[in-house]
Design a protein around this motif. Structure first.
Motif, PDB file in Angstrom:
ATOM      1  N   LEU A   1      -4.584 -12.575  -7.900  1.00 30.07           N
ATOM      2  CA  LEU A   1      -3.631 -12.272  -6.832  1.00 30.07           C
ATOM      3  C   LEU A   1      -3.119 -10.836  -6.948  1.00 30.07           C
ATOM      4  CD1 LEU A   1      -1.640 -15.616  -6.659  1.00 30.07           C
ATOM      5  CD2 LEU A   1      -2.891 -14.566  -4.773  1.00 30.07           C
ATOM      6  N   MET A   2      -2.800 -10.424  -8.164  1.00 26.45           N
ATOM      7  CA  MET A   2      -2.293  -9.068  -8.366  1.00 26.45           C
ATOM      8  C   MET A   2      -3.349  -8.023  -8.002  1.00 26.45           C
ATOM      9  SD  MET A   2       0.486  -7.477  -9.128  1.00 26.45           S
ATOM     10  CE  MET A   2       1.493  -8.653 -10.001  1.00 26.45           C
ATOM     11  N   ASN A   3      -4.606  -8.292  -8.332  1.00 26.97           N
ATOM     12  CA  ASN A   3      -5.671  -7.350  -7.978  1.00 26.97           C
ATOM     13  C   ASN A   3      -5.802  -7.205  -6.466  1.00 26.97           C
ATOM     14  OD1 ASN A   3      -6.265  -6.753 -10.628  1.00 26.97           O
ATOM     15  ND2 ASN A   3      -7.992  -8.156 -10.756  1.00 26.97           N
ATOM     16  N   GLU A   4      -5.607  -8.301  -5.737  1.00 27.11           N
ATOM     17  CA  GLU A   4      -5.661  -8.243  -4.274  1.00 27.11           C
ATOM     18  C   GLU A   4      -4.518  -7.383  -3.736  1.00 27.11           C
ATOM     19  OE1 GLU A   4      -7.578  -9.131  -0.689  1.00 27.11           O
ATOM     20  OE2 GLU A   4      -8.230  -9.542  -2.733  1.00 27.11           O
ATOM     21  N   ILE A   5      -3.339  -7.555  -4.308  1.00 27.11           N
ATOM     22  CA  ILE A   5      -2.180  -6.755  -3.901  1.00 27.11           C
ATOM     23  C   ILE A   5      -2.412  -5.279  -4.230  1.00 27.11           C
ATOM     24  CG2 ILE A   5       0.239  -6.266  -4.518  1.00 27.11           C
ATOM     25  CD1 ILE A   5      -0.103  -8.597  -2.522  1.00 27.11           C
ATOM     26  N   LYS A   6      -2.931  -5.003  -5.420  1.00 29.07           N
ATOM     27  CA  LYS A   6      -3.196  -3.608  -5.807  1.00 29.07           C
ATOM     28  C   LYS A   6      -4.204  -2.961  -4.860  1.00 29.07           C
ATOM     29  CE  LYS A   6      -2.352  -4.112 -10.771  1.00 29.07           C
ATOM     30  NZ  LYS A   6      -3.013  -4.130 -12.091  1.00 29.07           N
ATOM     31  N   SER A   7      -5.239  -3.680  -4.495  1.00 31.01           N
ATOM     32  CA  SER A   7      -6.243  -3.139  -3.568  1.00 31.01           C
ATOM     33  C   SER A   7      -5.619  -2.839  -2.209  1.00 31.01           C
ATOM     34  CB  SER A   7      -7.404  -4.121  -3.386  1.00 31.01           C
ATOM     35  OG  SER A   7      -8.129  -4.242  -4.574  1.00 31.01           O
TER      36      SER A   7
ATOM     37  N   THR B   1      -3.278   0.210  -2.489  1.00 26.79           N
ATOM     38  CA  THR B   1      -4.054   1.452  -2.570  1.00 26.79           C
ATOM     39  C   THR B   1      -4.558   1.856  -1.188  1.00 26.79           C
ATOM     40  OG1 THR B   1      -4.694   1.016  -4.849  1.00 26.79           O
ATOM     41  CG2 THR B   1      -6.089   2.529  -3.606  1.00 26.79           C
ATOM     42  N   ALA B   2      -5.069   0.901  -0.441  1.00 25.55           N
ATOM     43  CA  ALA B   2      -5.578   1.183   0.906  1.00 25.55           C
ATOM     44  C   ALA B   2      -4.469   1.664   1.841  1.00 25.55           C
ATOM     45  CB  ALA B   2      -6.246  -0.061   1.489  1.00 25.55           C
TER      46      ALA B   2
ATOM     47  N   VAL C   1       6.270   2.954  -0.985  1.00 23.92           N
ATOM     48  CA  VAL C   1       6.393   2.231  -2.253  1.00 23.92           C
ATOM     49  C   VAL C   1       6.267   0.754  -1.932  1.00 23.92           C
ATOM     50  CG1 VAL C   1       7.959   1.640  -4.146  1.00 23.92           C
ATOM     51  CG2 VAL C   1       7.831   3.988  -3.320  1.00 23.92           C
ATOM     52  N   GLY C   2       5.503   0.033  -2.735  1.00 25.89           N
ATOM     53  CA  GLY C   2       5.341  -1.401  -2.540  1.00 25.89           C
ATOM     54  C   GLY C   2       6.142  -2.170  -3.570  1.00 25.89           C
ATOM     55  N   GLU C   3       6.783  -3.237  -3.114  1.00 21.38           N
ATOM     56  CA  GLU C   3       7.495  -4.102  -4.041  1.00 21.38           C
ATOM     57  C   GLU C   3       6.998  -5.533  -3.866  1.00 21.38           C
ATOM     58  OE1 GLU C   3      11.896  -5.504  -5.583  1.00 21.38           O
ATOM     59  OE2 GLU C   3      11.776  -4.154  -3.872  1.00 21.38           O
TER      60      GLU C   3
END
Length: 145
Positions: free
Chosen positions: A100-106, A109-110, A79-81
């Motif tokens: 920034l959020m899209n980078e974190i989501k990517s 996911t990886a 789980v990521g926080e």
């Protein structure tokens, strides 16, 4: 207004310590012990369970986001926080947070993250709407001591 050139979103490194210190101090509205901060920062950027990301424009850090990943039993996996999320006031409301959020989501996911969480201090009521626009749902209470 954002310049015509988009900001660069990249993984934070050792040379970003001072910029991150300034942003986290602004986010928390307090001054941290530099040596303690430096030790935690250095340890975390070396950890595979931490991912720090910088938004940079014209060689100036204008945003920061951190992700901490842990293995939780009640999720049967990682789980990521998002622990810290800061945008320079001059660049808020211009889509930088989404980048920034899209980078974190990517990254999450990886890494096989099953759930992505973010907490916000109750005194920052405006953040609820920001996180909802970024796709989060207010589903839990967080207690601290």
């Amino acid at each position: 207004m954002m310049p015509t050139q988009p900001p660069t979103i990249r993984k934070a490194g050792p040379d970003d310590l001072e910029a991150v210190y300034q942003m986290i101090s602004a986010l928390s509205n307090k001054t941290f012990d530099r040596e303690d901060f430096s030790q935690v920062y250095t340890r975390n950027i070396s950890s595979p369970d931490c991912f720090y990301c910088i938004a940079e424009l014209e060689h100036k850090a204008i945003g920061f986001i951190s992700l901490h990943i842990q293995q939780l039993l009640h999720h049967c996996g990682p789980v990521g926080e998002i622990q810290e999320f800061y945008i320079d006031p001059d660049y808020r409301g211009k889509g930088l947070g989404k980048l920034l959020m899209n980078e974190i989501k990517s990254y999450a996911t990886a890494q096989g993250v099953k759930s992505l969480e973010v907490a916000s201090n109750k005194r920052r009521e405006e953040n609820v709407a920001v996180y909802e626009r970024l796709g989060f749902q207010l589903s839990h209470n967080k207690f601290t001591r």
